[in-house]
Design a protein around this motif. Structure first.
Motif, short mmCIF file in Angstrom:
data_model
loop_
_atom_site.label_atom_id
_atom_site.label_comp_id
_atom_site.label_asym_id
_atom_site.label_seq_id
_atom_site.Cartn_x
_atom_site.Cartn_y
_atom_site.Cartn_z
N THR A 5 42.84 42.73 37.00
CA THR A 5 43.20 41.35 36.64
C THR A 5 41.90 40.58 36.44
O THR A 5 41.04 40.56 37.32
CB THR A 5 44.04 40.73 37.77
OG1 THR A 5 45.17 41.58 37.97
CG2 THR A 5 44.51 39.34 37.40
N VAL A 6 41.76 39.98 35.29
CA VAL A 6 40.48 39.38 34.94
C VAL A 6 40.56 37.85 34.92
O VAL A 6 39.81 37.16 35.61
CB VAL A 6 40.00 39.90 33.56
CG1 VAL A 6 38.67 39.29 33.21
CG2 VAL A 6 39.90 41.42 33.57
N GLU A 7 41.46 37.31 34.11
CA GLU A 7 41.64 35.85 33.96
C GLU A 7 40.33 35.12 33.70
O GLU A 7 39.92 34.25 34.46
CB GLU A 7 42.37 35.25 35.18
CG GLU A 7 43.74 35.86 35.48
CD GLU A 7 44.78 35.72 34.37
OE1 GLU A 7 44.52 34.99 33.39
OE2 GLU A 7 45.84 36.38 34.48
N ARG A 8 39.65 35.50 32.64
CA ARG A 8 38.43 34.76 32.27
C ARG A 8 38.64 34.05 30.95
O ARG A 8 39.13 34.64 30.00
CB ARG A 8 37.25 35.73 32.13
CG ARG A 8 36.82 36.25 33.45
CD ARG A 8 35.52 37.00 33.38
NE ARG A 8 35.41 37.79 34.59
CZ ARG A 8 34.42 38.62 34.86
NH1 ARG A 8 33.44 38.77 34.00
NH2 ARG A 8 34.40 39.29 35.99
N LYS A 9 38.22 32.80 30.92
CA LYS A 9 38.41 32.01 29.70
C LYS A 9 37.51 32.54 28.59
O LYS A 9 36.31 32.71 28.78
CB LYS A 9 38.04 30.54 29.98
CG LYS A 9 39.12 29.81 30.73
CD LYS A 9 38.82 28.33 30.77
CE LYS A 9 39.93 27.62 31.51
NZ LYS A 9 39.62 26.20 31.68
N VAL A 10 38.10 32.75 27.44
CA VAL A 10 37.37 33.32 26.31
C VAL A 10 36.24 32.39 25.87
O VAL A 10 35.15 32.83 25.53
CB VAL A 10 38.34 33.63 25.15
CG1 VAL A 10 37.58 34.03 23.90
CG2 VAL A 10 39.31 34.72 25.55
N LEU A 11 36.50 31.09 25.87
CA LEU A 11 35.49 30.15 25.38
C LEU A 11 34.67 29.54 26.52
O LEU A 11 34.09 28.47 26.37
CB LEU A 11 36.15 29.06 24.55
CG LEU A 11 36.87 29.58 23.30
CD1 LEU A 11 37.48 28.44 22.51
CD2 LEU A 11 35.94 30.39 22.41
N SER B 36 33.66 36.86 21.72
CA SER B 36 33.65 36.43 23.13
C SER B 36 34.50 37.37 23.98
O SER B 36 34.16 37.66 25.12
CB SER B 36 34.18 35.00 23.26
OG SER B 36 33.40 34.13 22.50
N ILE B 37 35.63 37.82 23.44
CA ILE B 37 36.48 38.75 24.18
C ILE B 37 35.71 40.05 24.47
O ILE B 37 35.70 40.54 25.60
CB ILE B 37 37.78 39.06 23.39
CG1 ILE B 37 38.65 37.81 23.33
CG2 ILE B 37 38.56 40.23 24.02
CD1 ILE B 37 39.85 37.93 22.39
N ILE B 40 33.24 39.58 27.23
CA ILE B 40 33.87 39.54 28.55
C ILE B 40 34.25 40.96 28.98
O ILE B 40 34.01 41.36 30.12
CB ILE B 40 35.11 38.60 28.54
CG1 ILE B 40 34.64 37.15 28.39
CG2 ILE B 40 35.94 38.77 29.80
CD1 ILE B 40 35.75 36.14 28.17
N LEU B 132 43.47 30.45 26.59
CA LEU B 132 42.80 31.41 25.71
C LEU B 132 41.93 32.22 26.66
O LEU B 132 40.79 31.87 26.92
CB LEU B 132 41.97 30.71 24.64
CG LEU B 132 41.28 31.63 23.63
CD1 LEU B 132 42.23 32.58 22.95
CD2 LEU B 132 40.53 30.83 22.58
N GLN B 133 42.51 33.24 27.25
CA GLN B 133 41.75 33.98 28.25
C GLN B 133 42.07 35.46 28.27
O GLN B 133 43.18 35.87 27.94
CB GLN B 133 41.95 33.36 29.63
CG GLN B 133 43.38 33.35 30.12
CD GLN B 133 43.54 32.35 31.26
OE1 GLN B 133 43.12 31.18 31.14
NE2 GLN B 133 44.13 32.78 32.35
N VAL B 134 41.07 36.22 28.65
CA VAL B 134 41.28 37.65 28.88
C VAL B 134 41.95 37.75 30.24
O VAL B 134 41.40 37.32 31.25
CB VAL B 134 39.93 38.41 28.90
CG1 VAL B 134 40.15 39.89 29.18
CG2 VAL B 134 39.21 38.22 27.58
N SER B 135 43.19 38.26 30.27
CA SER B 135 43.90 38.23 31.55
C SER B 135 43.88 39.57 32.27
O SER B 135 43.90 39.60 33.49
CB SER B 135 45.34 37.74 31.34
OG SER B 135 46.07 38.67 30.59
N GLN B 136 43.85 40.66 31.54
CA GLN B 136 43.95 41.95 32.20
C GLN B 136 43.27 43.05 31.39
O GLN B 136 43.27 43.00 30.16
CB GLN B 136 45.44 42.29 32.31
CG GLN B 136 45.82 43.11 33.51
CD GLN B 136 47.32 43.35 33.52
OE1 GLN B 136 47.85 43.99 32.63
NE2 GLN B 136 47.99 42.82 34.52
N LEU B 137 42.70 44.00 32.09
CA LEU B 137 42.13 45.17 31.42
C LEU B 137 42.68 46.44 32.04
O LEU B 137 42.86 46.51 33.26
CB LEU B 137 40.60 45.21 31.59
CG LEU B 137 39.74 44.10 31.03
CD1 LEU B 137 38.28 44.46 31.21
CD2 LEU B 137 40.05 43.86 29.56
#
Lengths: 233, 141
Positions: A5-11, B36-37, B40, B132-137
């Motif tokens: 679970t990452v939840e990092r804002k892209v911008l 950006s994705i 991350i 606008l976020q990477v939620s899971q990998l």
């Protein structure tokens, strides 16, 4: 295999640099406006008329964003105002780091007002905070009055809407009150200026508003006042 | 983003001009979002000491100006031939939810208008829809 679970804002990087810019502008008691519109709505002409009225009396500077050419910077430089042209070479919007680099050319402490003219585009620049106090969206009567409906994110993030080219109202099918109604449906607190940068009609209210901002430095800014739409945390 | 610092001076030194070239020739903001994705994902892979990413889940709120098809296209284009090349990008749309600041009720607005269907109030607090976020990998260890 593992699920993270990452939840990092892209911008986030852009937002972080925008926050640095905002702090820098606040420390310099400087009001910064981000001018946004589709190509041809009259951003540069409005800026020229504005500089004509204010350049002798206040310390102004301009950051010009364009995909190509320094034509706009050349137009601005005629008013004896320091200007930095950022050429994005295809990029459809300005990002906070470009603004950070561009304003390094100015002594911010010695400025009263800084205009950032974004790349002509009603879509992408809405996503990129630059650290400005005010986002000013400009539409013109030669465009459809339904621009706010077609590009809602831009109108949602803006605090001010300029409707330009009102001198052409008799010749175009642009319904002013409907445009306002659409835009207010998206952002109820939007403040309007209706003017013609070409003839000067309605320009005084815009100039008065800008002078008021300068007098209020440090800014009572669009980003610090209570908005009609509260952003999610 | 890379900025070419070679400055050109014009007209009494008042204009400074510089050109910025997007790393891979950025032509739309979906490309810069895709970059950006990837950044991350690479950061997380390094932090977690993971070898390979299989799936990247990105949440995109309905109010964010990002076109899923364009984002997919850009992601494919910039990851091809890299260690992310075979990863799957999953875009999860997030519908808008808002709370009316006048009557206090939650509602799903009819985008683009964020008007309360209960009291017709226009003052709202956004609860979701701007993500606008990477939620899971999903990664291979």
């Amino acid at each position: 295999m593992k699920v993270l679970t990452v939840e990092r804002k892209v911008l986030k990087k852009n937002d972080d640099i925008a926050a640095e810019n905002r702090a820098r502008f606040a420390a310099a008691n400087l009001t910064v406006l981000n001018l946004l519109s589709s190509p041809g709505a009259g951003k540069t002409t409005l800026l020229e008329r504005t500089l004509e009225k204010l350049a002798g009396r206040y310390r102004l500077a301009v950051v010009e964003g364009d995909v190509q050419t320094d034509n706009d910077a050349r137009r601005i430089a005629r008013y004896n105002v320091p200007v930095v042209q950022v050429i994005t070479r295809g990029g459809c919007h300005l990002e906070a780091d470009l603004v950070q680099d561009a304003v390094a050319n100015f002594n911010l402490e010695e400025l009263d007002l800084l205009f950032i003219e974004n790349v002509g585009n009603l879509v992408c620049p809405a996503n990129y905070d630059l650290g400005e106090a005010w986002k000013v969206v400009i539409i013109s009567t030669t465009e459809g009055e339904d621009k706010p409906l077609k590009y809602p994110p831009m109108f949602r993030v803006a605090q001010v809407c300029v409707i330009n080219k009102i001198d052409l109202l008799p010749y175009v099918d642009f319904n002013l009150s409907r445009a306002r109604e659409y835009a207010r449906g998206i952002q109820p607190d939007l403040q309007f200026f209706e003017l013609s940068a070409r003839t000067g009609e309605g320009l005084d209210a815009w100039i008065d508003w800008l002078e008021n901002l300068i007098r209020q430095n440090p800014p009572d800014s669009g980003s610090t006042r209570k908005p009609g739409i509260e952003k999610q945390q | 983003m890379f900025v070419d610092k070679s400055l050109f001076f014009f007209t009494f030194g008042l204009i400074k001009m510089y050109a910025h070239s997007g790393k891979n020739g950025v032509h739309m903001h979906e490309m810069s979002v895709a970059q950006s994705i990837v950044q991350i994902v690479e950061e997380v892979l390094q932090e977690q000491n993971a070898r390979k990413v299989l799936k990247v889940v990105v949440k995109v709120g309905e109010l964010v100006a990002v076109v899923p098809e364009s984002l997919q296209f850009c992601y494919r284009a910039i990851t091809e031939g890299t260690e992310l090349g075979n990863s799957e990008l999953v875009i999860e749309p997030v519908p808008v939810r808002a709370q009316c600041l006048e009557c206090g009720r939650d509602f799903s607005p009819e985008v683009p208008f964020l008007v309360c269907p209960h009291c017709r109030g226009g003052r709202v607090k956004l609860l979701q829809g701007q993500e606008l976020q990477v939620s899971q990998l999903e990664v291979e260890e």
